[in-house]
Design a protein around this motif. Structure first.
Motif, PDB file in Angstrom:
ATOM      1  N   VAL A 238       0.981  -1.216   0.006  1.00 57.61           N
ATOM      2  CA  VAL A 238       0.054   0.013  -0.021  1.00 57.61           C
ATOM      3  C   VAL A 238       0.836   1.185   0.175  1.00 57.61           C
ATOM      4  O   VAL A 238       1.860   1.454   1.011  1.00 57.61           O
ATOM      5  CB  VAL A 238      -0.779   0.084   1.077  1.00 57.61           C
ATOM      6  CG1 VAL A 238      -1.906   1.440   1.336  1.00 57.61           C
ATOM      7  CG2 VAL A 238      -1.771  -1.204   1.455  1.00 57.61           C
TER       8      VAL A 238
ATOM      9  N   PHE B 187       0.451   5.140   0.898  1.00 59.67           N
ATOM     10  CA  PHE B 187      -0.468   6.006   1.336  1.00 59.67           C
ATOM     11  C   PHE B 187      -0.214   7.333   0.945  1.00 59.67           C
ATOM     12  O   PHE B 187       0.702   7.672   0.274  1.00 59.67           O
ATOM     13  CB  PHE B 187      -0.226   6.060   2.866  1.00 59.67           C
ATOM     14  CG  PHE B 187      -0.604   4.702   3.571  1.00 59.67           C
ATOM     15  CD1 PHE B 187      -2.076   4.318   3.659  1.00 59.67           C
ATOM     16  CD2 PHE B 187       0.016   3.819   3.893  1.00 59.67           C
ATOM     17  CE1 PHE B 187      -2.492   3.239   4.262  1.00 59.67           C
ATOM     18  CE2 PHE B 187      -0.105   2.486   4.439  1.00 59.67           C
ATOM     19  CZ  PHE B 187      -1.345   2.138   4.703  1.00 59.67           C
TER      20      PHE B 187
ATOM     21  N   ASP C 194      -0.461  10.201   2.733  1.00 56.31           N
ATOM     22  CA  ASP C 194       0.295  11.095   3.579  1.00 56.31           C
ATOM     23  C   ASP C 194       1.600  10.454   3.744  1.00 56.31           C
ATOM     24  O   ASP C 194       2.124   9.901   4.899  1.00 56.31           O
ATOM     25  CB  ASP C 194      -0.602  11.255   4.909  1.00 56.31           C
ATOM     26  CG  ASP C 194      -0.964  10.178   5.419  1.00 56.31           C
ATOM     27  OD1 ASP C 194      -1.006   8.748   4.567  1.00 56.31           O
ATOM     28  OD2 ASP C 194      -1.130   9.917   6.699  1.00 56.31           O
TER      29      ASP C 194
ATOM     30  N   ASN D  72       3.696  10.567   7.015  1.00 54.48           N
ATOM     31  CA  ASN D  72       3.247   9.846   8.193  1.00 54.48           C
ATOM     32  C   ASN D  72       3.674   8.581   8.044  1.00 54.48           C
ATOM     33  O   ASN D  72       3.591   7.750   9.083  1.00 54.48           O
ATOM     34  CB  ASN D  72       1.804  10.218   8.405  1.00 54.48           C
ATOM     35  CG  ASN D  72       1.424  11.345   8.991  1.00 54.48           C
ATOM     36  OD1 ASN D  72       2.251  11.954   9.797  1.00 54.48           O
ATOM     37  ND2 ASN D  72       0.256  12.107   8.649  1.00 54.48           N
ATOM     38  N   ALA D  73       3.600   7.959   6.733  1.00 59.09           N
ATOM     39  CA  ALA D  73       3.872   6.768   6.486  1.00 59.09           C
ATOM     40  C   ALA D  73       5.427   6.147   6.592  1.00 59.09           C
ATOM     41  O   ALA D  73       5.548   5.138   6.556  1.00 59.09           O
ATOM     42  CB  ALA D  73       3.209   6.411   5.005  1.00 59.09           C
ATOM     43  N   LEU D  74       6.270   7.102   6.450  1.00 65.03           N
ATOM     44  CA  LEU D  74       7.750   6.844   6.577  1.00 65.03           C
ATOM     45  C   LEU D  74       8.249   7.147   8.111  1.00 65.03           C
ATOM     46  O   LEU D  74       7.689   7.844   8.756  1.00 65.03           O
ATOM     47  CB  LEU D  74       8.533   7.916   5.664  1.00 65.03           C
ATOM     48  CG  LEU D  74       8.176   7.912   4.305  1.00 65.03           C
ATOM     49  CD1 LEU D  74       8.804   8.903   3.332  1.00 65.03           C
ATOM     50  CD2 LEU D  74       8.665   6.381   3.825  1.00 65.03           C
ATOM     51  N   LEU D  75       9.170   6.187   8.427  1.00 61.76           N
ATOM     52  CA  LEU D  75       9.827   6.189   9.733  1.00 61.76           C
ATOM     53  C   LEU D  75      10.882   7.446   9.915  1.00 61.76           C
ATOM     54  O   LEU D  75      11.627   7.319   9.125  1.00 61.76           O
ATOM     55  CB  LEU D  75      10.413   4.937  10.201  1.00 61.76           C
ATOM     56  CG  LEU D  75       9.854   3.771   9.711  1.00 61.76           C
ATOM     57  CD1 LEU D  75      10.533   2.450  10.575  1.00 61.76           C
ATOM     58  CD2 LEU D  75       8.509   3.792  10.381  1.00 61.76           C
ATOM     59  N   PRO D  76      10.375   8.727  10.308  1.00 60.06           N
ATOM     60  CA  PRO D  76      11.447   9.950  10.283  1.00 60.06           C
ATOM     61  C   PRO D  76      12.575   9.643  11.041  1.00 60.06           C
ATOM     62  O   PRO D  76      13.700  10.438  10.734  1.00 60.06           O
ATOM     63  CB  PRO D  76      10.568  10.957  11.210  1.00 60.06           C
ATOM     64  CG  PRO D  76       9.641  10.117  12.057  1.00 60.06           C
ATOM     65  CD  PRO D  76       9.306   8.911  11.367  1.00 60.06           C
ATOM     66  N   TRP D  77      12.922   8.669  12.022  1.00 62.71           N
ATOM     67  CA  TRP D  77      14.049   8.196  12.580  1.00 62.71           C
ATOM     68  C   TRP D  77      15.032   7.357  11.659  1.00 62.71           C
ATOM     69  O   TRP D  77      16.122   7.204  11.926  1.00 62.71           O
ATOM     70  CB  TRP D  77      13.601   7.561  13.870  1.00 62.71           C
ATOM     71  CG  TRP D  77      13.056   6.387  13.780  1.00 62.71           C
ATOM     72  CD1 TRP D  77      13.444   5.077  13.662  1.00 62.71           C
ATOM     73  CD2 TRP D  77      11.723   6.415  13.816  1.00 62.71           C
ATOM     74  NE1 TRP D  77      12.626   4.266  13.677  1.00 62.71           N
ATOM     75  CE2 TRP D  77      11.203   4.798  13.850  1.00 62.71           C
ATOM     76  CE3 TRP D  77      10.568   7.225  14.129  1.00 62.71           C
ATOM     77  CZ2 TRP D  77      10.138   4.338  14.055  1.00 62.71           C
ATOM     78  CZ3 TRP D  77       9.354   6.635  14.302  1.00 62.71           C
ATOM     79  CH2 TRP D  77       9.124   5.203  14.149  1.00 62.71           C
ATOM     80  N   ARG D  78      14.466   6.984  10.462  1.00 60.08           N
ATOM     81  CA  ARG D  78      15.449   6.055   9.651  1.00 60.08           C
ATOM     82  C   ARG D  78      15.535   6.707   8.490  1.00 60.08           C
ATOM     83  O   ARG D  78      14.944   7.677   7.909  1.00 60.08           O
ATOM     84  CB  ARG D  78      14.525   4.877   9.437  1.00 60.08           C
ATOM     85  CG  ARG D  78      14.559   3.946  10.402  1.00 60.08           C
ATOM     86  CD  ARG D  78      14.142   2.288   9.857  1.00 60.08           C
ATOM     87  NE  ARG D  78      13.964   1.473  10.945  1.00 60.08           N
ATOM     88  CZ  ARG D  78      14.028   0.361  10.666  1.00 60.08           C
ATOM     89  NH1 ARG D  78      14.154  -0.324   9.472  1.00 60.08           N
ATOM     90  NH2 ARG D  78      13.946  -0.742  11.572  1.00 60.08           N
TER      91      ARG D  78
ATOM     92  N   LEU E  84      13.074  -1.505   6.306  1.00 64.21           N
ATOM     93  CA  LEU E  84      11.758  -2.050   7.096  1.00 64.21           C
ATOM     94  C   LEU E  84      11.070  -3.430   6.527  1.00 64.21           C
ATOM     95  O   LEU E  84      10.752  -4.123   7.093  1.00 64.21           O
ATOM     96  CB  LEU E  84      11.108  -0.873   7.553  1.00 64.21           C
ATOM     97  CG  LEU E  84       9.867  -1.272   8.250  1.00 64.21           C
ATOM     98  CD1 LEU E  84      10.343  -1.370   9.775  1.00 64.21           C
ATOM     99  CD2 LEU E  84       8.809  -0.149   8.456  1.00 64.21           C
ATOM    100  N   ALA E  85      10.804  -2.913   5.061  1.00 59.81           N
ATOM    101  CA  ALA E  85      10.010  -4.131   4.630  1.00 59.81           C
ATOM    102  C   ALA E  85      10.840  -5.435   4.381  1.00 59.81           C
ATOM    103  O   ALA E  85      10.229  -6.508   4.384  1.00 59.81           O
ATOM    104  CB  ALA E  85       9.729  -3.563   3.196  1.00 59.81           C
TER     105      ALA E  85
ATOM    106  N   PHE F 196      17.676  11.696   5.638  1.00 58.41           N
ATOM    107  CA  PHE F 196      16.349  11.281   6.409  1.00 58.41           C
ATOM    108  C   PHE F 196      15.168  11.723   5.691  1.00 58.41           C
ATOM    109  O   PHE F 196      15.465  12.762   4.937  1.00 58.41           O
ATOM    110  CB  PHE F 196      16.354  11.982   7.750  1.00 58.41           C
ATOM    111  CG  PHE F 196      17.351  11.255   8.607  1.00 58.41           C
ATOM    112  CD1 PHE F 196      16.875  10.070   9.547  1.00 58.41           C
ATOM    113  CD2 PHE F 196      18.752  11.734   8.704  1.00 58.41           C
ATOM    114  CE1 PHE F 196      17.564   9.444  10.267  1.00 58.41           C
ATOM    115  CE2 PHE F 196      19.421  10.688   9.460  1.00 58.41           C
ATOM    116  CZ  PHE F 196      19.184   9.798  10.388  1.00 58.41           C
TER     117      PHE F 196
ATOM    118  N   THR G 217      12.752  13.616   6.528  1.00 61.12           N
ATOM    119  CA  THR G 217      12.670  15.329   6.641  1.00 61.12           C
ATOM    120  C   THR G 217      13.390  16.131   5.794  1.00 61.12           C
ATOM    121  O   THR G 217      13.153  17.482   5.657  1.00 61.12           O
ATOM    122  CB  THR G 217      12.717  15.527   8.110  1.00 61.12           C
ATOM    123  OG1 THR G 217      13.861  14.997   8.569  1.00 61.12           O
ATOM    124  CG2 THR G 217      11.549  15.219   8.793  1.00 61.12           C
TER     125      THR G 217
ATOM    126  N   ARG H  90       9.857   1.331  -0.621  1.00 54.87           N
ATOM    127  CA  ARG H  90       9.396   0.350   0.452  1.00 54.87           C
ATOM    128  C   ARG H  90       8.439  -0.787  -0.114  1.00 54.87           C
ATOM    129  O   ARG H  90       8.380  -1.939   0.353  1.00 54.87           O
ATOM    130  CB  ARG H  90       9.165   1.212   1.751  1.00 54.87           C
ATOM    131  CG  ARG H  90       8.857   0.220   2.755  1.00 54.87           C
ATOM    132  CD  ARG H  90       8.426   0.950   4.103  1.00 54.87           C
ATOM    133  NE  ARG H  90       7.346   1.609   4.036  1.00 54.87           N
ATOM    134  CZ  ARG H  90       7.027   2.472   4.909  1.00 54.87           C
ATOM    135  NH1 ARG H  90       7.485   2.963   5.692  1.00 54.87           N
ATOM    136  NH2 ARG H  90       5.576   2.929   4.668  1.00 54.87           N
TER     137      ARG H  90
END
Lengths: 274, 248
Positions: free
Chosen positions: A98, A100, A102, A105-111, A119-120, A151, A153, A167
């Motif tokens: 999927v 998304f 947004d 929000n769907a990504l890990l900001p700390w990675r 992650l996948a 990152f 951000t 991903r």
């Protein structure tokens, strides 16, 4: 040159004409969904064939996203049956990815970009030593190879959405669900990403279910465009798009078929909303 | 520049205090000249008594903070991940939480006697509840979308906790830790002032009781400095660790 493209178009046409012969991958049988007393979807009958690109349009509140979440296995139908490859489908499957809307929000900001793709692979229990090569390959596929250590951000919206797509591809899905993935992007980036997603899909032959509110985008990308009507959400009409592939942002959008479909779809939606 | 301007008023007050005390020759058991306080501070640092007391206070505060924060994070994680458990425990938590940490001093004194263990127990009690509640809250603040991503990727429960829940709530948990560190220092010094014969609080107390106001104020200023330095250090660590968190 002209001959080559003519041959290509003929081949593409052959594929399009074979839509009816595709092996069914996902089948909705009079599916309905209610939250308490609120009916969201009613009597959805839809068959999606392997390798097909299905776009879904409709006014807001017509249940486009709900339909996508049913396929994702994030929701269960309250009536009817959803079958994936002949099996009852009511939970997420590693075979279905999927994207998304947004992305932030769907990504890990700390990675980093790498870490997010990883992650996948971690979820799929891919051995650690095989990950770096696979991650590099996926980032290259979406054009982020030089941003591996960045990152989210630190990336633009378009880059973040590309990262989310990478991903999803890491899952090696046979079905890709996209929920208005380019809705938050500017027009130029959107067109670029449309072409990139078409290239990725044609390479991997992944089945795609694409929710959008942009009618032209739906025609440009899809083999079929499903138009939903609201209150409760139901399939109002399905349009076949027999425009040859590969498609081109300039010429495809100028073809009589495109303009004709655009006219039909706009008229239809206008009447449905009235 | 603004920071320097902010220092102007306190410096002026100290200066006026010094001049006033020097001109009128204030003789007091509770007040002291800034210059005497400065001498006492230097002397305390020179003979090692101030540092020794600091080590003991910080050891007790740190030990209590470690235990209280670890337990608080564990319980907060459990409550955050299992809302039914949180609802079940709410009455118990809300009954225990308002008890001032210092009020359990008599119990801790009976159980452990004077010394580190008693002080650590009280500090741990004081740090536990804010850590638990803020950890639970931090988990509630995780974007629902992230949990959906976890479901779609079919992460196991252990993977979800380790790869999504903990890193996503860590910035907020660290803020809670910074607050708890402040609480730990306050409670440790309070316990030393009221009961435990060790550390900075005890030094403060004995200075006051033996009518050495310069020494008392020197200790007080030193405690304030430690609190300030601790917070600054934790802020610096926070900025380094969570540079990429969208918000804390």
């Amino acid at each position: 040159m002209a001959l080559a493209s003519a041959v290509q178009n003929a081949a593409a046409r052959l594929i399009v004409d074979n839509v009816a012969d595709r092996k069914p991958q996902l089948v909705f049988q009079s599916v309905s969904l209610s939250f308490g007393a609120t009916e969201i979807l009613r009597d959805i009958d839809l068959t999606i064939g392997e390798g097909e690109f299905v776009c879904v349009v409709g006014p807001s509140g017509c249940g486009k996203t709900t339909l996508l979440r049913l396929i994702a296995g994030l929701l269960k139908a309250t009536g009817g049956a959803v079958a994936y490859r002949g099996q009852v489908h009511d939970r997420p499957s590693s075979d279905i990815a999927v994207v998304f809307q947004d992305y932030a929000n769907a990504l890990l900001p700390w990675r980093t970009a790498e870490g997010n793709v990883s992650l996948a692979l971690e979820a799929a229990r891919k051995p650690r030593r095989e990950r770096p090569a696979r991650i590099a390959e996926l980032l290259r596929k979406v054009g982020l190879e030089t941003h591996a250590k960045r990152f989210p951000t630190e990336m633009s919206g378009g880059m973040q959405q590309r990262l989310q797509i990478a991903r999803c591809l890491a899952q090696e899905p046979s079905m890709l669900l996209m929920d208005e993935p380019f809705g938050a992007l500017d027009a130029m980036t959107r067109q670029k990403l449309q072409d990139e997603i078409l290239a990725i899909v044609s390479q991997s032959n992944v089945t795609t279910f694409f929710v959008t509110h942009d009618l032209e985008e739906a025609i440009y990308l899809g083999d079929r465009v499903v138009a939903l009507a609201p209150h409760p959400g139901r399939i109002a009409k399905i349009f076949d798009v027999s425009i040859p592939r590969p498609r081109d942002q300039l010429t495809t959008r100028e073809t009589p078929e495109f303009l004709h479909l655009r006219h039909k779809l706009f008229t239809f939606i206008r009447e449905a909303e009235a | 520049m603004t920071r320097l301007r902010g220092l102007a008023l306190p410096l002026a007050l100290v200066l006026m205090w010094q001049i006033g005390a020097a001109t009128f020759g204030v003789q007091s058991d509770t007040l002291s000249k800034p210059s005497d306080i400065a001498f006492a501070l230097v002397a305390g640092l020179g003979d090692g008594s101030l540092l020794g007391a600091s080590v003991r206070t910080l050891a007790a505060a740190g030990g209590g903070l470690l235990i209280g924060a670890a337990l608080g994070v564990l319980f907060g994680l459990a409550f955050g991940l299992l809302p039914p458990l949180s609802r079940l425990m709410r009455v118990t938590v809300e009954t225990l939480r308002p008890i001032p940490a210092v009020a359990i001093l008599p119990i801790a004194l009976l159980a452990f006697g004077f010394g580190y263990r008693m002080e650590i127990a009280i500090v741990a009690f004081a740090c536990f509840f804010p850590m638990m509640i803020l950890t639970e809250h931090a988990i509630g603040q995780i974007a629902p979308r992230l949990m959906e991503v976890a479901r779609v990727l079919r992460l196991t429960v252990a993977q979800r906790v380790a790869k999504i829940v903990v890193p996503a709530s860590l910035p907020r948990i660290f803020v809670a830790l910074r607050l708890a560190a402040g609480i730990a220092l306050i409670v440790a010094v309070t316990v030393e002032v009221t009961a435990n014969p060790m550390g900075l609080g005890y030094r403060l107390m004995t200075a006051a009781q033996s009518l050495r106001p310069a020494d008392m104020f020197a200790t007080l200023i030193w405690v304030g400095f430690i609190g300030w330095a601790l917070n600054r250090a934790l802020l610096a660590v926070e900025a380094r660790l969570f540079a990429h968190a969208p918000e804390a």
